[in-house]
Enzyme design. Structure first.
Site, short mmCIF file in Angstrom:
data_model
loop_
_atom_site.label_atom_id
_atom_site.label_comp_id
_atom_site.label_asym_id
_atom_site.label_seq_id
_atom_site.Cartn_x
_atom_site.Cartn_y
_atom_site.Cartn_z
N ASN A 102 0.85 -1.19 -0.05
CA ASN A 102 -0.04 0.13 -0.07
C ASN A 102 0.81 1.30 0.08
O ASN A 102 1.84 1.55 0.81
CB ASN A 102 -1.03 -0.07 1.29
CG ASN A 102 -1.70 1.05 1.49
OD1 ASN A 102 -1.46 2.11 1.65
ND2 ASN A 102 -3.07 0.88 1.21
N ASN A 130 -3.18 4.49 -2.22
CA ASN A 130 -4.09 4.96 -1.10
C ASN A 130 -4.29 6.27 -1.60
O ASN A 130 -3.40 7.32 -1.31
CB ASN A 130 -3.50 4.67 0.24
CG ASN A 130 -4.37 5.29 1.29
OD1 ASN A 130 -5.32 5.93 0.95
ND2 ASN A 130 -3.85 5.64 2.54
N CYS A 133 -6.30 8.93 2.37
CA CYS A 133 -6.10 8.80 4.07
C CYS A 133 -6.73 10.00 4.53
O CYS A 133 -6.23 11.01 4.12
CB CYS A 133 -4.68 8.66 4.28
SG CYS A 133 -4.60 8.64 5.97
N ASN A 195 -11.88 3.36 2.38
CA ASN A 195 -11.14 3.67 3.59
C ASN A 195 -11.85 4.26 4.71
O ASN A 195 -13.28 4.13 4.61
CB ASN A 195 -10.15 4.71 2.98
CG ASN A 195 -8.71 4.77 3.85
OD1 ASN A 195 -8.86 4.47 5.18
ND2 ASN A 195 -7.62 4.53 2.94
C1 FMN Z 1 -5.35 1.81 12.94
C2 FMN Z 1 -5.73 1.99 11.31
C3 FMN Z 1 -4.49 2.18 10.22
C4 FMN Z 1 -4.87 2.29 8.85
N1 FMN Z 1 -3.71 2.53 7.91
C5 FMN Z 1 -4.18 2.48 6.67
C6 FMN Z 1 -2.89 2.55 5.93
O1 FMN Z 1 -1.99 3.04 6.17
N2 FMN Z 1 -3.25 2.93 4.38
C7 FMN Z 1 -4.81 2.63 3.92
O2 FMN Z 1 -4.81 2.75 2.92
N3 FMN Z 1 -5.49 2.35 4.87
C8 FMN Z 1 -5.40 2.37 6.16
N4 FMN Z 1 -6.40 2.14 7.00
C9 FMN Z 1 -7.77 1.93 6.42
C10 FMN Z 1 -8.17 0.33 6.31
O3 FMN Z 1 -7.31 -0.24 5.58
C11 FMN Z 1 -9.62 0.15 5.94
O4 FMN Z 1 -9.85 0.74 4.63
C12 FMN Z 1 -10.50 0.64 7.06
O5 FMN Z 1 -10.24 0.51 8.33
C13 FMN Z 1 -12.06 0.07 6.81
O6 FMN Z 1 -11.97 -1.36 6.98
P1 FMN Z 1 -12.31 -1.78 8.78
O7 FMN Z 1 -13.47 -1.15 8.87
O8 FMN Z 1 -12.45 -3.42 8.46
O9 FMN Z 1 -11.41 -1.54 9.51
C14 FMN Z 1 -6.23 1.86 8.41
C15 FMN Z 1 -7.10 1.69 9.43
C16 FMN Z 1 -7.00 1.72 10.69
C17 FMN Z 1 -8.02 1.36 11.62
#
Ligand code: FMN
Length: 310
Positions: A102, A130, A133, A195
């Protein structure tokens, strides 16, 4: 012995043994989870977001629990692409499953350079770009909120790499179909969504926002219905495979995304609550396929008009 129930799927030219991935930022670089279980059982592993230079991320607190979910303001803390290649890639390159990196950037040039550096890695399966964010000053959010800039960043990454590109979309938009179409026309081979959704929390003792940046990203079960709706909408708009995510906690959640049109799913926040959630979801999908007597392929989008003859 080969598993008798075939739940393999194809995403952007990559065949994955099952449709369950880890969502970026919720699985580190896999090593920590390797102590709990064999990560080679996953469909694919998606790394924490990488930027050209190391990022310290945002000051604490970075995580806040909410009803049915959590807010995070990690701010893309990561070691930078070079340290990733030196320190994390030796472990990741030995896995037997596809590893997807990513990537993120504050400028289009940063995305491009990061993509170029990662493209030197033999065995890296794909880049997830991504453009969504919500926890950084510039870059991410702006790119994913406007079709023109979404097009520009994906087009630039396309020029920088021969790897398959998965564009990761932001839910913080009014018309997600427009962004999806722009990313595909710029060369994205697949899309992933959603995201996190921009939210906030206030500390009532201090009478001030919990997070240093006031707003943070909401994830977990609370966002699932929104994510599912967006996956459905995007599947209406484009023909590339979609990786659905947002609040997937159980195999039933994952099946909902697949029936809505997602070819694969990613598990995020659930990893923090139950580290073996992805494995349970894989087993559940297998049982569902067996119980329904349908092929994995025929389940993809089966809830959409005309495809369901049950
Ligand atoms: C602690 C945390 C860190 C994350 N870091 C990234 C990241 O570095 N890059 C990214 O594309 N998404 C990041 N995300 C988003 C997740 O990949 C995901 O798209 C989002 O949390 C929705 O899915 P979920 O509800 O199953 O967590 C992050 C999410 C969380 C909770």
């Amino acid at each position: 012995m080969k598993d008798s129930i075939d739940i393999s799927v194809n995403i952007a030219g990559i065949t994955i043994q099952n449709p369950v991935m880890t969502a970026s930022g919720t699985f580190g670089f896999g090593r920590e989870y390797g102590d709990f279980y064999d990560v080679n059982k996953l469909g694919a592993l998606v790394t924490k977001g990488l930027t050209l230079l190391p990022k310290e991320g945002n000051p604490p607190p970075r995580i806040w629990e909410t009803p049915a979910g959590m807010l995070n303001s990690v701010g893309l803390e990561n070691p930078g692409v070079e340290k990733f290649i030196e320190e994390e890639w030796p472990y990741l390159s030995k896995l037997s499953i596809p590893v997807i990196a990513n990537i993120d950037g504050d400028t289009i040039e940063e995305y491009q350079e990061t993509a170029e550096k990662l493209s030197t890695l033999k065995k890296l399966a794909a880049l997830e770009v991504n453009i969504s964010c919500p926890n950084v000053e510039k870059g991410g959010l702006a790119f994913g909120q406007d079709p023109k800039s979404a097009f520009e960043v994906i087009e630039a990454v396309r020029k920088a790499t021969n790897l398959p590109i998965i564009a990761k979309l932001s839910p913080n938009v009014t018309h997600i179909q427009e962004i999806a179409k722009a990313a595909v026309s710029a060369g994205a081979d697949a899309l992933s969504l959603i995201n996190t959704i921009v939210g906030a929390a206030i500390d009532i003792d201090k009478q001030q926002p919990v997070f240093s940046r006031t707003f943070a990203g909401l994830s977990g079960p609370a966002v699932k219905p929104i994510a599912l709706r967006m996956v459905w909408e995007v599947c209406d708009a484009v023909d590339v495979p979609v990786i659905g995510m947002g609040g997937i906690t159980t195999w039933q959640d994952a099946v909902e995304f697949i029936l809505a049109g997602a070819t694969a799913v990613a598990v995020g926040t659930a990893n923090f609550v139950n580290p073996t959630a992805p494995l349970e979801i894989i087993e559940g999908i297998k049982s569902y396929v067996k119980m329904k007597g349908q092929s994995m392929e025929s389940l993809i989008g089966a809830a959409r008009n005309g495809k369901n003859n049950i």
